[in-house]
Design a protein around this motif. Sequence first.
Motif: not given
Length: 488
Positions: A320-326, A329-349
């Motif tokens: 739960e201390e991994y990081g944030t989405v902001s 660079d203030a790191r004042d956004g909401f918390a995330i628990n790990g790296p962002v998953l980046q799909p090889v194909v993403d149709d935007g749905s």
Amino acid sequence: MARGQMQEVLLVEVVDDRDPRGPVRADGAPVSPSRRLGGAARRWWPVAAVLAALLAVGVAVTGLRERERLARLEAQPRLLAALGPPFAELWRTSMRGWGRVLAVDGDVVLFGPDADGATAVVRQAGESGARRWLAPFPELGAGDDLWCQPLGADGAVEHLACRLEISPGGLGRAGGAVRLVVLDAGTGERVAERALTGTAVAVAAAGVDLVVSQARRDGTVLITRQDPVTAAVRWSHRTRQSDRGALGSRALDTRVEHGVVVVGGPVTWALDVRDGRQLGEWHLEGGDWAVRGGWGLDVTVLADGRFAVGESGGVGLADEEYGTVSATDARDGFAINGPVLQPVVDDGSAADLLFTVPPDRGGMIAQDAATGERRWDLGTMPWGNSIVLDGRVIVVIGRELVALDARSGQRLWSVPVPRGNHAQQVVTDGDVVAVPISDRERGPLLAAFDPADGRARWTAALPPGGTHLTALDGRLAVFTDRDLVVLG
């Protein structure tokens, strides 16, 4: 019925089938068949017209949605052309290096050493494999490194920028001589060559230009956007001084994401690719060599320009201390628990959701992309590739191919994946999802499933020894232990 409550009604003539005469008039005379049909038609044609109109609207809406879906998929570089058995081997060629292959304007470019250790870049026709040109690099030997990337715009590649690292440093470390060689993509001719100086050097494509990051001995990093041939500088940016030891002994990870240049190490910077304006600077918590903070910063630029920032490899960090989405660079956004998953194909749905993978405990978490509100927590670790298709997240979990509802995380279907898919790969043409598997008797296979319900659609043989897949300009290609095989 009160006034104002009159309602429209539909009068239906009821036919008594027990009367052999059929329907009769008030005077008892039978009604002729033609008059019966004509009356029914007059009464029912408005209903039929409404039903036809509704059907036409439904077909039009379905067609529009399908066109929108196909338009989203067309922008996916890893989407394959229509898959279906049997696969024909279009051509094969000996590998150079391992997996060092590019799709360039419908052709295939391989780079690196061959089986005899001779390093070169070769371009081959995508349809036939016929060699278009070969550019040798005799100055590179065993232990040296070559990495090339295409430069171009509007779907046309103009140049290949090749970064050469000559021992003793090797692989981005300090001490090696680094050179840039620019090849004409059409002919393979060397059109520019120059030394790149610095304790660590990295390059990245920015359209037709090149972004070069060079760590200096004074602890700063010089980042420039250059014309690849003339070296004319479009813009330059020198960072603030940092711990020179931290920068001097590490490679600089340089890339361009969604119009942002990200230069990463123990310190990471983000610059606007258009003018070099600094958008952010991140340090490990507690300093550039923080033990608690981690071994490295993960900075991902989201499509809307926000930054997902976290620290990986740290000691004593809970997920739960991994990081944030902001937004900054203030790191004042909401918390995330790990790296962002980046799909090889993403149709935007599922564009309103953000998927992350906690590094310590595993699992996958879905959050509202705007607020960070947690929607669901999978609890088990997905591996390898992932695909987002028609509101489903499709991943490999253990020995199963699994489809999850993107909104709820509910498991919609799962199918066993037999041994052999060690790379945990999933590919798609938008109609089926397919995984490489291994059959004891038939050898390597590609198994395709319907993304809607997991129903098996087909299996097809892959070349012997081939299980690692790649997409090259819509074509399916397979690596064996010696060759690259392009299928059609």
